[in-house]
Scaffold this motif. Structure first.
Motif, PDB file in Angstrom:
ATOM      1  N   THR A  25      40.228 -14.630  -8.829  1.00 44.51           N
ATOM      2  CA  THR A  25      40.277 -13.175  -8.798  1.00 44.51           C
ATOM      3  C   THR A  25      39.748 -12.613  -7.486  1.00 44.51           C
ATOM      4  OG1 THR A  25      38.148 -13.022  -9.943  1.00 44.51           O
ATOM      5  CG2 THR A  25      40.152 -12.869 -11.284  1.00 44.51           C
ATOM      6  N   SER A  26      38.970 -13.400  -6.759  1.00 46.23           N
ATOM      7  CA  SER A  26      38.450 -12.914  -5.483  1.00 46.23           C
ATOM      8  C   SER A  26      39.406 -13.200  -4.335  1.00 46.23           C
ATOM      9  CB  SER A  26      37.080 -13.526  -5.199  1.00 46.23           C
ATOM     10  OG  SER A  26      37.221 -14.917  -4.973  1.00 46.23           O
ATOM     11  N   CYS A  27      40.375 -14.063  -4.553  1.00 50.09           N
ATOM     12  CA  CYS A  27      41.346 -14.413  -3.510  1.00 50.09           C
ATOM     13  C   CYS A  27      42.593 -13.553  -3.648  1.00 50.09           C
ATOM     14  CB  CYS A  27      41.756 -15.873  -3.619  1.00 50.09           C
ATOM     15  SG  CYS A  27      40.415 -17.025  -3.338  1.00 50.09           S
ATOM     16  N   SER A  28      43.223 -13.321  -2.548  1.00 50.70           N
ATOM     17  CA  SER A  28      44.483 -12.599  -2.562  1.00 50.70           C
ATOM     18  C   SER A  28      45.595 -13.602  -2.289  1.00 50.70           C
ATOM     19  CB  SER A  28      44.470 -11.511  -1.483  1.00 50.70           C
ATOM     20  OG  SER A  28      45.690 -10.855  -1.463  1.00 50.70           O
ATOM     21  N   ILE A  29      46.426 -13.829  -3.266  1.00 48.90           N
ATOM     22  CA  ILE A  29      47.506 -14.798  -3.126  1.00 48.90           C
ATOM     23  C   ILE A  29      48.703 -14.096  -2.499  1.00 48.90           C
ATOM     24  CG2 ILE A  29      49.061 -16.333  -4.361  1.00 48.90           C
ATOM     25  CD1 ILE A  29      46.849 -16.574  -6.506  1.00 48.90           C
ATOM     26  N   THR A  30      49.181 -14.626  -1.389  1.00 43.48           N
ATOM     27  CA  THR A  30      50.330 -14.064  -0.691  1.00 43.48           C
ATOM     28  C   THR A  30      51.577 -14.842  -1.080  1.00 43.48           C
ATOM     29  OG1 THR A  30      48.939 -13.435   1.169  1.00 43.48           O
ATOM     30  CG2 THR A  30      51.292 -13.572   1.598  1.00 43.48           C
ATOM     31  N   GLY A  31      52.681 -14.127  -1.298  1.00 41.00           N
ATOM     32  CA  GLY A  31      53.961 -14.768  -1.526  1.00 41.00           C
ATOM     33  C   GLY A  31      54.399 -14.872  -2.966  1.00 41.00           C
ATOM     34  N   LYS A  86      49.926  -4.827  -0.349  1.00 37.73           N
ATOM     35  CA  LYS A  86      48.914  -5.351   0.575  1.00 37.73           C
ATOM     36  C   LYS A  86      49.115  -4.850   2.001  1.00 37.73           C
ATOM     37  CE  LYS A  86      48.630  -9.431  -2.267  1.00 37.73           C
ATOM     38  NZ  LYS A  86      49.143 -10.767  -2.448  1.00 37.73           N
ATOM     39  N   LEU A  87      50.189  -4.105   2.241  1.00 35.12           N
ATOM     40  CA  LEU A  87      50.496  -3.630   3.596  1.00 35.12           C
ATOM     41  C   LEU A  87      49.606  -2.463   3.998  1.00 35.12           C
ATOM     42  CD1 LEU A  87      54.406  -3.602   3.603  1.00 35.12           C
ATOM     43  CD2 LEU A  87      52.897  -5.260   4.720  1.00 35.12           C
ATOM     44  N   LYS A  88      49.427  -2.329   5.303  1.00 33.79           N
ATOM     45  CA  LYS A  88      48.767  -1.145   5.853  1.00 33.79           C
ATOM     46  C   LYS A  88      49.730   0.033   5.696  1.00 33.79           C
ATOM     47  CE  LYS A  88      48.486  -3.612   9.540  1.00 33.79           C
ATOM     48  NZ  LYS A  88      48.425  -4.129  10.878  1.00 33.79           N
ATOM     49  N   LEU A 112      69.020 -10.284   9.285  1.00 33.09           N
ATOM     50  CA  LEU A 112      67.703 -10.879   9.050  1.00 33.09           C
ATOM     51  C   LEU A 112      67.098 -10.204   7.828  1.00 33.09           C
ATOM     52  CD1 LEU A 112      66.422 -10.789  12.741  1.00 33.09           C
ATOM     53  CD2 LEU A 112      67.281 -12.800  11.499  1.00 33.09           C
ATOM     54  N   VAL A 113      66.946 -10.945   6.721  1.00 33.81           N
ATOM     55  CA  VAL A 113      66.513 -10.366   5.455  1.00 33.81           C
ATOM     56  C   VAL A 113      65.207 -11.019   4.997  1.00 33.81           C
ATOM     57  CG1 VAL A 113      67.151  -9.867   3.066  1.00 33.81           C
ATOM     58  CG2 VAL A 113      68.944 -10.022   4.818  1.00 33.81           C
ATOM     59  N   MET A 114      64.143 -10.223   4.978  1.00 35.44           N
ATOM     60  CA  MET A 114      62.839 -10.704   4.508  1.00 35.44           C
ATOM     61  C   MET A 114      62.846 -10.818   2.993  1.00 35.44           C
ATOM     62  SD  MET A 114      60.287  -8.186   6.516  1.00 35.44           S
ATOM     63  CE  MET A 114      60.586  -7.803   8.224  1.00 35.44           C
ATOM     64  N   SER A 115      62.222 -11.882   2.495  1.00 38.28           N
ATOM     65  CA  SER A 115      62.096 -12.025   1.045  1.00 38.28           C
ATOM     66  C   SER A 115      60.831 -11.346   0.525  1.00 38.28           C
ATOM     67  CB  SER A 115      62.102 -13.505   0.650  1.00 38.28           C
ATOM     68  OG  SER A 115      61.025 -14.178   1.258  1.00 38.28           O
ATOM     69  N   GLY A 116      59.993 -10.870   1.403  1.00 34.48           N
ATOM     70  CA  GLY A 116      58.765 -10.169   1.033  1.00 34.48           C
ATOM     71  C   GLY A 116      58.067  -9.685   2.290  1.00 34.48           C
ATOM     72  N   TYR A 117      56.911  -9.066   2.118  1.00 32.58           N
ATOM     73  CA  TYR A 117      56.215  -8.450   3.241  1.00 32.58           C
ATOM     74  C   TYR A 117      54.927  -9.159   3.635  1.00 32.58           C
ATOM     75  CZ  TYR A 117      59.440  -4.794   1.901  1.00 32.58           C
ATOM     76  OH  TYR A 117      60.577  -4.101   1.562  1.00 32.58           O
ATOM     77  N   GLY A 118      54.545 -10.216   2.945  1.00 31.24           N
ATOM     78  CA  GLY A 118      53.372 -10.982   3.341  1.00 31.24           C
ATOM     79  C   GLY A 118      53.553 -11.491   4.758  1.00 31.24           C
ATOM     80  N   ASN A 119      52.499 -11.495   5.533  1.00 29.09           N
ATOM     81  CA  ASN A 119      52.530 -11.952   6.924  1.00 29.09           C
ATOM     82  C   ASN A 119      53.546 -11.182   7.774  1.00 29.09           C
ATOM     83  OD1 ASN A 119      50.574 -14.058   6.421  1.00 29.09           O
ATOM     84  ND2 ASN A 119      52.224 -15.153   5.403  1.00 29.09           N
ATOM     85  N   LEU A 120      53.764  -9.933   7.451  1.00 28.45           N
ATOM     86  CA  LEU A 120      54.717  -9.103   8.185  1.00 28.45           C
ATOM     87  C   LEU A 120      54.394  -9.048   9.676  1.00 28.45           C
ATOM     88  CD1 LEU A 120      57.144  -7.163   8.148  1.00 28.45           C
ATOM     89  CD2 LEU A 120      55.547  -5.318   7.618  1.00 28.45           C
ATOM     90  N   ASP A 121      53.117  -9.053  10.014  1.00 34.27           N
ATOM     91  CA  ASP A 121      52.714  -8.997  11.421  1.00 34.27           C
ATOM     92  C   ASP A 121      53.265 -10.165  12.230  1.00 34.27           C
ATOM     93  OD1 ASP A 121      51.375  -6.615  11.065  1.00 34.27           O
ATOM     94  OD2 ASP A 121      49.399  -7.558  10.827  1.00 34.27           O
ATOM     95  N   ASP A 122      53.487 -11.320  11.578  1.00 35.85           N
ATOM     96  CA  ASP A 122      54.052 -12.471  12.289  1.00 35.85           C
ATOM     97  C   ASP A 122      55.461 -12.176  12.793  1.00 35.85           C
ATOM     98  OD1 ASP A 122      51.724 -13.828  11.757  1.00 35.85           O
ATOM     99  OD2 ASP A 122      52.594 -15.187  10.276  1.00 35.85           O
TER     100      ASP A 122
END
Length: 182
Positions: free
Chosen positions: A15-21, A28-30, A102-112
């Motif tokens: 519960t303290s970790c944030s699972i990405t993906g 989780k985005l700014k 180019l189609v993203m499957s999600g927004y995790g690690n968007l900055d990359d």
């Protein structure tokens, strides 16, 4: 007692970790990144500072307007041997006469992905998860790809075919996991 203690520790860690993906990670985005994500109304006059949410049906309809297309469904920040910088896909598409999607499957690690923006100019899209009846990435990605390929939305392939979809018009030519010699 030991089992309860171990279970409690594991639950606290999870519960303290944030699972990405697991989901699309939009929450989780700014706020500044959320403002870049808009629903596609038309493929006319696209703005490369935006990320357009699209459905498989919208994309399939757009494919009919192009002689050859390459659809890359990707995960931001992928570190696999078959994941390359966006510029590689763009250069391959230009060299070989493909319209690139180019189609993203999600927004995790968007900055990359956004951090590469100085090196490629192609439009970014994302799967419009609002249209699919699941918040889980594996499920909504499968439904998106089924729409794109004109399959029943409940179809489940027994094997993973790849994330690069090559089309001639709206006819699927092939699906591969890595670019042919680039």
């Amino acid at each position: 007692m030991k089992k309860i203690f171990t279970t409690t520790i594991v639950l606290l860690i999870l519960t303290s970790c944030s699972i990405t993906g697991l989901t699309n990670d939009y929450s989780k985005l700014k706020e500044e990144d959320k403002a870049k994500i808009v629903t596609l109304e038309s493929f006319e006059n696209l703005d490369t500072t935006k990320i357009y949410k699209i459905s498989g049906n919208q994309l399939r309809a757009e494919l009919t307007k192009h002689e050859k297309s390459l659809v890359y469904v990707f995960t931001n920040g992928c570190s696999s041997d078959v994941c390359h910088p966006m510029q590689v896909y763009e250069n391959y598409a230009k060299k070989n006469g493909y319209q690139l999607f180019l189609v993203m499957s999600g927004y995790g690690n968007l900055d990359d992905t956004l951090g590469q923006r100085n090196n490629f100019t192609s439009q970014l899209f994302s799967i419009n998860t609002d249209l699919y009846d699941s918040r889980y990435r594996t499920v909504y990605t499968r439904i998106f790809e089924n729409e794109l390929l004109k399959k029943d939305i409940d179809y489940k392939s027994k094997e993973y075919l790849g994330h690069l979809f090559f089309f001639e018009g709206s006819r699927l030519d092939k699906i591969v996991n890595d670019l042919p010699k680039y």
